[in-house]
Scaffold this motif. Sequence first.
Motif, short mmCIF file in Angstrom:
data_model
loop_
_atom_site.label_atom_id
_atom_site.label_comp_id
_atom_site.label_asym_id
_atom_site.label_seq_id
_atom_site.Cartn_x
_atom_site.Cartn_y
_atom_site.Cartn_z
N LEU A 47 44.07 41.36 43.69
CA LEU A 47 43.97 42.47 42.74
C LEU A 47 45.12 42.44 41.74
CD1 LEU A 47 42.57 45.09 41.82
CD2 LEU A 47 43.94 46.32 43.51
N ALA A 48 46.33 42.19 42.22
CA ALA A 48 47.51 42.18 41.35
C ALA A 48 47.46 41.06 40.32
CB ALA A 48 48.77 42.06 42.20
N TYR A 49 47.00 39.89 40.74
CA TYR A 49 47.06 38.72 39.85
C TYR A 49 45.75 38.41 39.15
CZ TYR A 49 51.77 37.72 41.44
OH TYR A 49 53.12 37.82 41.68
N LEU A 50 44.62 38.81 39.74
CA LEU A 50 43.33 38.44 39.15
C LEU A 50 42.44 39.63 38.83
CD1 LEU A 50 42.78 35.30 41.37
CD2 LEU A 50 43.20 35.30 38.92
N ASP A 51 42.99 40.84 38.94
CA ASP A 51 42.32 42.05 38.47
C ASP A 51 40.98 42.31 39.17
OD1 ASP A 51 42.94 44.21 36.98
OD2 ASP A 51 42.35 43.41 35.05
N THR A 52 40.84 41.79 40.36
CA THR A 52 39.66 42.03 41.20
C THR A 52 40.12 42.07 42.65
OG1 THR A 52 38.12 40.92 39.70
CG2 THR A 52 37.45 41.10 41.98
N ALA A 53 39.63 43.03 43.42
CA ALA A 53 39.98 43.06 44.83
C ALA A 53 39.39 41.84 45.53
CB ALA A 53 39.47 44.35 45.48
N TRP A 54 40.13 41.29 46.49
CA TRP A 54 39.65 40.14 47.24
C TRP A 54 38.30 40.45 47.91
CZ3 TRP A 54 39.52 35.20 48.02
CH2 TRP A 54 39.15 34.66 49.25
N SER A 55 38.18 41.67 48.44
CA SER A 55 36.94 42.06 49.11
C SER A 55 35.76 42.07 48.14
CB SER A 55 37.10 43.44 49.76
OG SER A 55 37.62 44.38 48.84
N THR A 56 36.01 42.44 46.87
CA THR A 56 34.95 42.42 45.86
C THR A 56 34.53 40.98 45.55
OG1 THR A 56 35.88 44.43 44.88
CG2 THR A 56 34.27 43.22 43.56
N TYR B 14 33.53 45.84 40.77
CA TYR B 14 33.10 46.45 42.04
C TYR B 14 31.79 47.23 41.85
CZ TYR B 14 32.88 50.44 45.26
OH TYR B 14 32.45 51.42 46.12
N SER B 15 31.70 48.04 40.80
CA SER B 15 30.51 48.87 40.57
C SER B 15 29.27 48.02 40.34
CB SER B 15 30.74 49.79 39.36
OG SER B 15 31.82 50.66 39.60
N GLN B 16 29.45 46.93 39.58
CA GLN B 16 28.32 46.04 39.30
C GLN B 16 27.81 45.36 40.57
OE1 GLN B 16 29.05 43.11 36.24
NE2 GLN B 16 27.30 41.87 36.87
N ILE B 17 28.73 44.83 41.38
CA ILE B 17 28.34 44.15 42.62
C ILE B 17 27.69 45.13 43.59
CG2 ILE B 17 29.15 42.75 44.56
CD1 ILE B 17 29.40 41.42 41.77
N LEU B 18 28.24 46.34 43.67
CA LEU B 18 27.67 47.36 44.56
C LEU B 18 26.24 47.71 44.15
CD1 LEU B 18 27.96 49.47 46.82
CD2 LEU B 18 28.94 51.04 45.11
N SER B 19 26.02 47.89 42.87
CA SER B 19 24.69 48.23 42.37
C SER B 19 23.69 47.14 42.71
CB SER B 19 24.75 48.45 40.86
OG SER B 19 23.45 48.68 40.33
N GLU B 20 24.07 45.89 42.51
CA GLU B 20 23.15 44.77 42.77
C GLU B 20 22.86 44.61 44.26
OE1 GLU B 20 23.33 41.11 40.56
OE2 GLU B 20 24.90 41.92 39.26
N LEU B 21 23.89 44.77 45.08
CA LEU B 21 23.68 44.65 46.54
C LEU B 21 22.79 45.78 47.05
CD1 LEU B 21 27.16 43.48 47.88
CD2 LEU B 21 24.98 42.30 48.22
N GLU B 22 23.00 47.00 46.55
CA GLU B 22 22.17 48.13 46.97
C GLU B 22 20.72 47.93 46.54
OE1 GLU B 22 25.36 51.83 47.20
OE2 GLU B 22 24.27 51.48 45.33
N ASN B 23 20.51 47.35 45.36
CA ASN B 23 19.15 47.06 44.92
C ASN B 23 18.48 46.04 45.81
OD1 ASN B 23 19.22 48.87 42.79
ND2 ASN B 23 19.89 47.34 41.29
#
Length: 403
Positions: A322-331, A389-398
């Motif tokens: 998150l600190a270096y690549l602006d995305t959480a590792w879990s995402t 995160y929001s985009q991945i969550l939306s697609e996985l829920e779909n």
Amino acid sequence: NRDILTLFKVEGDDFSWETGFTLPEIHSLGPKSLEVVVKTLVGSAKLWHKIFLSNPVNEGANRMFVKCCTDALDIFEIAPAKKQLSDRSVIFPGYCFMNVIAKMMTYTPPNNMSREEFEKTLAENFVKETHYQQYHQCRALAFQADVMKRHGKYEDALSVIDEMKSIYDPQLHSRAIMKEYVTDQCIDLVAASTLWLHHFGRNEEALRLCDQVVETMLPEIEATELVSKLNILTPICRTMINQIQTNADKKACELYKSHVYDPWDTLAGAGGKVHPCFPMRVPFMIVLKCCSSGGDAYDDLSTDIAYMLNRNDPAWFETAFLAYLDTAWSTMCAEACLCLAKITGCNSQLQDKSSALIKEGLKFLEVSAKTLKKEDGTIGNSMMAHSNYSQILSELENLSSPV
């Protein structure tokens, strides 16, 4: 280094890392003595930081890194002899190490300042101190852009990066910056900014900048600097696969594979010492393979599925990514699961794998939700991380919803 610092203690006292220098001792330093003390503390911070980077679970090294860095900055700020120094470059690496601390660690700013106010002031001081010293000025502007990004001011950060690019010459400055500051944050920030440009709809500008980084900046990074290449090419390749462009996915996949993924595999296979963040290259490589395959199964698909369904990564991956690549590792892991689930979902023989990947992806995003929220429950400043995160969550829920 302790022996050197002992020379500037009151006669009879030995220097200790815990107690450092007293105020009278700091006030007694002349300009040359101040330079030696600050240079020794910054050099010690650099050594402790290298030890920590080679083993990120070494809390002792981490604590000493923070102590040496903050002591150097405090002493330089309050020593009267500072006014007599015409060249203050001895403290410049200290500013940059403080940025590392701000990105990754918990600390208490002085004088009841907020973190944002303290970091903004630190960055402004660094920029002011480095006027007329080009590669230091470039590094200071990269520091300032990083602080702005960290506090959600992406458009301000883009303006500072434009100013930095007007000065920065990778062939002239990159290796000097790497030697002085360990990494070239100038290239890191330029690469990261391609994603910000894409987010703001400035796609042609983003792609031109991707080409500029790959053609003129990436060649300045030594082949062995694999962590730097990971930091540079992750946002570059993500920007490329976000574009609607013929062969962009395949080009991004080959770029990342040849500069990041394969060299690290070669190093590990030869028994070489690999950095602890070695596994970080895998999920994004899976995303790139899925994108470049056009949604079809590829040769090592089953290996990648097994890999993503059996993750057990150290906790520091989450905050470091998150600190270096602006995305959480879990995402990032959830995105790899999503891409694999899309491919396996089209194959009747792999439906059970698709369901397992969706479930695993959603589990990863539960971790992301906790990471991206502040203590008061509000969303953190990382616009890019939350958007992803929001985009991945939306697609996985779909995908998980019954048709």
